[in-house]
Structures are given as structure tokens and as C-alpha cells.
Design an enzyme around this catalytic site. Sequence first.
Site, PDB file in Angstrom:
ATOM      1  N   SER A   1       0.807  -1.228   0.000  1.00 60.48           N
ATOM      2  CA  SER A   1       0.000   0.000   0.000  1.00 60.48           C
ATOM      3  C   SER A   1       0.845   1.284   0.000  1.00 60.48           C
ATOM      4  O   SER A   1       0.527   2.207  -0.758  1.00 60.48           O
ATOM      5  CB  SER A   1      -0.967  -0.008   1.184  1.00 60.48           C
ATOM      6  OG  SER A   1      -1.851  -1.089   1.037  1.00 60.48           O
TER       7      SER A   1
ATOM      8  N   LYS B   1      -8.846  -6.132  11.806  1.00 59.80           N
ATOM      9  CA  LYS B   1     -10.082  -5.804  11.080  1.00 59.80           C
ATOM     10  C   LYS B   1     -11.333  -5.960  11.946  1.00 59.80           C
ATOM     11  O   LYS B   1     -12.271  -5.187  11.828  1.00 59.80           O
ATOM     12  CB  LYS B   1     -10.208  -6.666   9.829  1.00 59.80           C
ATOM     13  CG  LYS B   1      -9.149  -6.352   8.785  1.00 59.80           C
ATOM     14  CD  LYS B   1      -9.363  -7.179   7.542  1.00 59.80           C
ATOM     15  CE  LYS B   1      -8.208  -7.028   6.589  1.00 59.80           C
ATOM     16  NZ  LYS B   1      -8.412  -7.771   5.345  1.00 59.80           N
TER      17      LYS B   1
ATOM     18  N   ASP C   1     -12.972  -4.485   0.643  1.00 61.54           N
ATOM     19  CA  ASP C   1     -12.830  -5.806   0.002  1.00 61.54           C
ATOM     20  C   ASP C   1     -13.988  -6.048  -0.964  1.00 61.54           C
ATOM     21  O   ASP C   1     -13.795  -6.505  -2.092  1.00 61.54           O
ATOM     22  CB  ASP C   1     -12.891  -6.932   1.055  1.00 61.54           C
ATOM     23  CG  ASP C   1     -11.537  -7.207   1.696  1.00 61.54           C
ATOM     24  OD1 ASP C   1     -10.524  -6.790   1.111  1.00 61.54           O
ATOM     25  OD2 ASP C   1     -11.509  -7.826   2.772  1.00 61.54           O
TER      26      ASP C   1
ATOM     27  N   ALA D   1     -12.108 -19.679   4.352  1.00 59.89           N
ATOM     28  CA  ALA D   1     -13.319 -19.218   5.042  1.00 59.89           C
ATOM     29  C   ALA D   1     -12.978 -18.101   6.021  1.00 59.89           C
ATOM     30  O   ALA D   1     -13.608 -17.964   7.059  1.00 59.89           O
ATOM     31  CB  ALA D   1     -13.991 -20.390   5.767  1.00 59.89           C
TER      32      ALA D   1
ATOM     33  N   GLY E   1     -11.839 -13.738   6.473  1.00 59.93           N
ATOM     34  CA  GLY E   1     -12.536 -12.489   6.176  1.00 59.93           C
ATOM     35  C   GLY E   1     -12.706 -12.241   4.683  1.00 59.93           C
ATOM     36  O   GLY E   1     -13.777 -11.802   4.232  1.00 59.93           O
ATOM     37  N   ALA E   2     -11.664 -12.526   3.902  1.00 59.80           N
ATOM     38  CA  ALA E   2     -11.746 -12.262   2.464  1.00 59.80           C
ATOM     39  C   ALA E   2     -12.753 -13.212   1.803  1.00 59.80           C
ATOM     40  O   ALA E   2     -13.529 -12.798   0.926  1.00 59.80           O
ATOM     41  CB  ALA E   2     -10.365 -12.423   1.827  1.00 59.80           C
TER      42      ALA E   2
ATOM     43  N   TYR F   1      -1.872 -11.743  -4.652  1.00 59.09           N
ATOM     44  CA  TYR F   1      -1.397 -10.869  -5.731  1.00 59.09           C
ATOM     45  C   TYR F   1       0.119 -10.899  -5.900  1.00 59.09           C
ATOM     46  O   TYR F   1       0.638 -10.393  -6.896  1.00 59.09           O
ATOM     47  CB  TYR F   1      -1.873  -9.425  -5.525  1.00 59.09           C
ATOM     48  CG  TYR F   1      -1.472  -8.821  -4.208  1.00 59.09           C
ATOM     49  CD1 TYR F   1      -2.337  -8.868  -3.123  1.00 59.09           C
ATOM     50  CD2 TYR F   1      -0.233  -8.204  -4.045  1.00 59.09           C
ATOM     51  CE1 TYR F   1      -1.982  -8.332  -1.909  1.00 59.09           C
ATOM     52  CE2 TYR F   1       0.138  -7.658  -2.837  1.00 59.09           C
ATOM     53  CZ  TYR F   1      -0.739  -7.721  -1.770  1.00 59.09           C
ATOM     54  OH  TYR F   1      -0.374  -7.174  -0.555  1.00 59.09           O
TER      55      TYR F   1
ATOM     56  N   GLY G   1      -4.932 -11.387  -7.755  1.00 60.83           N
ATOM     57  CA  GLY G   1      -5.451 -10.462  -6.750  1.00 60.83           C
ATOM     58  C   GLY G   1      -5.033  -9.007  -6.921  1.00 60.83           C
ATOM     59  O   GLY G   1      -5.480  -8.150  -6.155  1.00 60.83           O
TER      60      GLY G   1
HETATM   61  P1  NAP Z   1      -7.705 -15.062   7.068  1.00 66.54           P
HETATM   62  O1  NAP Z   1      -8.920 -14.424   7.650  1.00 66.54           O
HETATM   63  O2  NAP Z   1      -6.525 -15.312   7.921  1.00 66.54           O
HETATM   64  O3  NAP Z   1      -8.181 -16.484   6.423  1.00 66.54           O
HETATM   65  C1  NAP Z   1      -7.264 -17.350   5.823  1.00 66.54           C
HETATM   66  C2  NAP Z   1      -7.982 -18.569   5.263  1.00 66.54           C
HETATM   67  O4  NAP Z   1      -7.017 -19.393   4.586  1.00 66.54           O
HETATM   68  C3  NAP Z   1      -8.611 -19.452   6.333  1.00 66.54           C
HETATM   69  O5  NAP Z   1      -9.767 -20.041   5.809  1.00 66.54           O
HETATM   70  C4  NAP Z   1      -7.528 -20.502   6.587  1.00 66.54           C
HETATM   71  O6  NAP Z   1      -8.023 -21.748   7.004  1.00 66.54           O
HETATM   72  C5  NAP Z   1      -6.957 -20.681   5.198  1.00 66.54           C
HETATM   73  N1  NAP Z   1      -5.568 -21.122   5.254  1.00 66.54           N
HETATM   74  C6  NAP Z   1      -4.511 -20.472   5.808  1.00 66.54           C
HETATM   75  N2  NAP Z   1      -3.373 -21.192   5.657  1.00 66.54           N
HETATM   76  C7  NAP Z   1      -3.733 -22.336   5.019  1.00 66.54           C
HETATM   77  C8  NAP Z   1      -3.018 -23.479   4.598  1.00 66.54           C
HETATM   78  N3  NAP Z   1      -1.690 -23.602   4.815  1.00 66.54           N
HETATM   79  N4  NAP Z   1      -3.687 -24.476   3.966  1.00 66.54           N
HETATM   80  C9  NAP Z   1      -5.024 -24.373   3.748  1.00 66.54           C
HETATM   81  N5  NAP Z   1      -5.765 -23.304   4.128  1.00 66.54           N
HETATM   82  C10 NAP Z   1      -5.114 -22.299   4.761  1.00 66.54           C
HETATM   83  O7  NAP Z   1      -7.159 -14.241   5.822  1.00 66.54           O
HETATM   84  P2  NAP Z   1      -7.997 -13.329   4.806  1.00 66.54           P
HETATM   85  O8  NAP Z   1      -7.946 -11.918   5.272  1.00 66.54           O
HETATM   86  O9  NAP Z   1      -9.313 -13.952   4.541  1.00 66.54           O
HETATM   87  O10 NAP Z   1      -7.059 -13.415   3.507  1.00 66.54           O
HETATM   88  C11 NAP Z   1      -6.989 -14.573   2.711  1.00 66.54           C
HETATM   89  C12 NAP Z   1      -6.096 -14.339   1.514  1.00 66.54           C
HETATM   90  O11 NAP Z   1      -6.643 -13.325   0.691  1.00 66.54           O
HETATM   91  C13 NAP Z   1      -4.680 -13.861   1.865  1.00 66.54           C
HETATM   92  O12 NAP Z   1      -3.776 -14.490   0.994  1.00 66.54           O
HETATM   93  C14 NAP Z   1      -4.724 -12.386   1.598  1.00 66.54           C
HETATM   94  O13 NAP Z   1      -3.458 -11.867   1.227  1.00 66.54           O
HETATM   95  C15 NAP Z   1      -5.665 -12.352   0.408  1.00 66.54           C
HETATM   96  N6  NAP Z   1      -6.333 -11.038   0.273  1.00 66.54           N
HETATM   97  C16 NAP Z   1      -6.100 -10.345  -0.860  1.00 66.54           C
HETATM   98  C17 NAP Z   1      -6.714  -9.111  -1.040  1.00 66.54           C
HETATM   99  C18 NAP Z   1      -6.468  -8.336  -2.312  1.00 66.54           C
HETATM  100  O14 NAP Z   1      -6.760  -7.144  -2.344  1.00 66.54           O
HETATM  101  N7  NAP Z   1      -5.988  -8.955  -3.358  1.00 66.54           N
HETATM  102  C19 NAP Z   1      -7.549  -8.599  -0.056  1.00 66.54           C
HETATM  103  C20 NAP Z   1      -7.780  -9.352   1.111  1.00 66.54           C
HETATM  104  C21 NAP Z   1      -7.147 -10.591   1.261  1.00 66.54           C
HETATM  105  P3  NAP Z   1      -8.398 -22.036   8.543  1.00 66.54           P
HETATM  106  O15 NAP Z   1      -9.760 -21.447   8.758  1.00 66.54           O
HETATM  107  O16 NAP Z   1      -8.385 -23.517   8.594  1.00 66.54           O
HETATM  108  O17 NAP Z   1      -7.325 -21.403   9.372  1.00 66.54           O
END
Ligand code: NAP
Length: 287
Positions: A22, A72, A109, A134, A136-137, A228, A249
Site C-alpha cells: 500500500s 479488522k 474488500d 473461510a 474475512g476475504a 497478488y 489479486g
Molecule cells: P484469514 O482471515 O486469515 O483467512 C485465511 C484462510 O485461509 C482461512 O480459511 C484458513 O483456514 C486458510 N488457510 C490459511 N493457511 C492455510 C493453509 N496452509 N492451507 C489451507 N488453508 C489455509 O485471511 P484473509 O484476510 O481472509 O485473507 C486470505 C487471503 O486473501 C490472503 O492471501 C490475503 O493476502 C488475500 N487477500 C487479498 C486481497 C487483495 O486485495 N488482493 C484482499 C484481502 C485478502 P483455517 O480457517 O483452517 O485457518
Amino acid sequence: MHQVQRNFYAGVMGFPVAHSWSPRIFARLSQILEFPLHYRGIEVQPKDWDEALPVIQRLRLFDGWNVTLPYKERFYDWVDELSPEAKAVGAVNLVRLAEDGRSWGHNTDVFGILKTLEEQNLDVGRGLAVIYGAGGAALSVGYVLGLQGASEVWFVNRTLTRAQAQCKRLRRLFPHTQFVAAEVAPVRFRSPPRLYVNATPLGMKGFPSRSPMRTRAEGGALAFDLVYAPESTPFLRSAERQGLRRVGGLDMLLWQALASWEIWVGEIPKIQKIKKQLRQEIVTQIR
Ligand code: NAP
């Protein structure tokens, strides 16, 4: 729409924030739009949260900030007012301090996902979609698909209870969409999915380099990886081999930055052109 006429102080708050793209994106936007928006990383350790927040608010060190992990949900409770999207997904990733001192919580998001799907001409309509993850994203993706009137949305997550909780939340908002939780992808869906989304960090720098997709995908669908950096991920490469359309992303990230700017400062003229220019510049850096 309001238009701020003075220096604007913003940043990204989280722990850690050193990896964030950012500051680079906003520095460039400030140059392109010739507006003095000063942006920096605001690293707040969880142990300092209780002391840091009142100081930041009282001294008005910032006019607004983006929020990243792990805050968040905390900001959801902290702000005075919530946008409809933030309320729906239960998380705040952008704060704006209004002139009267009240704090507003937004969630960009949802906007980033909507714009990315719109650019890909994808409206799931009455179709089926599969989300891996599952968190936040993933919840924001499910919310967008609910808005689009999807008939069925699968949350496939390694922790089943988390997927179930997200489905429960979304069912209350979108009773006409069937939200299904699963631990592993089912071999056969009732109809071919139109969209596959990776909302896990798998494939991101520093995380296991593999795709969460285990089943064979149906050609013609769109694969959307929220990761991304790097630009090419195992999820997108697997989608390519299976003949799927693909988007990473970066577009979501850029649309979120542009939405942040508009919420803080005001309307961006020729926003499509600005986004295209930013994309061309940033994509070479994340390869
Ligand atoms: P989060 O709330 O921490 O959720 C992560 C999710 O991924 C959970 O469901 C988790 O499973 C799963 N996970 C984590 N490590 C894993 C592994 N080794 N094997 C299988 N599943 C795994 O994160 P989030 O905020 O939702 O973000 C998720 C992704 O989206 C990140 O990579 C983030 O960088 C990306 N993102 C991108 C943008 C963008 O603008 N492009 C915006 C937001 C997020 P469990 O529930 O089992 O822990």
C-alpha cells in the site's frame, strides 16, 4: 461527493505491515493525481493496542487509515459508524476520521471483488461458485456472490467449523442462495461452477506453494486468486492447464486503493485510466 483540499495523512495499520504494497501504491497515486496524500505503515503491536489508539485519535495524527491483520474485527467494534458493507461482513479495513471527530469504518474488500468480477464480465447470476478458504476475504466474496443472486456457494476450508460459521452468517443475509460448508471439495457439484476463488494464502510468498483446488474444474469458468504476489500462483497455473479464464489479486488490491482514496479525499477523475496506469507499473514489481 466531498473533495479534501489540504494535506491528508493516512497509512496502513496492522502487525506486521512491512510487507504491505500500500505505501508504494499510494505514493504513486499521490504523484499521478498531484495531491498531497502522505501515507505510511503504522505498525501497532497487539500489546500496545489499548494505549496507541486513543493517542492516535486524540492527536489526530492521521485522517484515516487502512486496516490489515490482525485488527479488522477490532476496528469493527472501535468505530462510531459503519458502512453497510462493513456491517454485513463484520470487519473494517478502512477508517476515516470525520471533521467532527467521529470515526467511520468501511470495508473495501467488497468493492474490490465486485470491480474485479465486473472487469472479467462475470456475474455468477443463478450459477454455482466455489470459494477455497473461510476467513474475512472469503466472507466478502460470499457476500458479493449473495448480492449477485448465486444459487449455490461452497466454502471449502481446512477448518470446517469456520466454513459453517460463514455460511450461517450469509444465509441470514441471502436466504435465496444456498451456502454449503465442506472440508474437502466434493468430487461432483450439481452444476458446473462458474467461478473458483482462492481466498487462502496458499501460493503467496512465504506460504506453501500449492493450489487448494483438488477437483477437476469445468472449462469456461473463471479462476480468481486473491493472492497478488507473486503474479503467477499454483492455483492460477492449475486453472490455466484446465482451460479456465484467470485473474489474480492485483486488480482487487488496486480497486481497493482507489476506493480508499475516494472515501478519504474525493472522486478520482478518469479512474479507469488511472487504474490501468497503476497496474502496468505495479505488475512489473510483483513478478
Ligand atoms: P484469514 O482471515 O486469515 O483467512 C485465511 C484462510 O485461509 C482461512 O480459511 C484458513 O483456514 C486458510 N488457510 C490459511 N493457511 C492455510 C493453509 N496452509 N492451507 C489451507 N488453508 C489455509 O485471511 P484473509 O484476510 O481472509 O485473507 C486470505 C487471503 O486473501 C490472503 O492471501 C490475503 O493476502 C488475500 N487477500 C487479498 C486481497 C487483495 O486485495 N488482493 C484482499 C484481502 C485478502 P483455517 O480457517 O483452517 O485457518
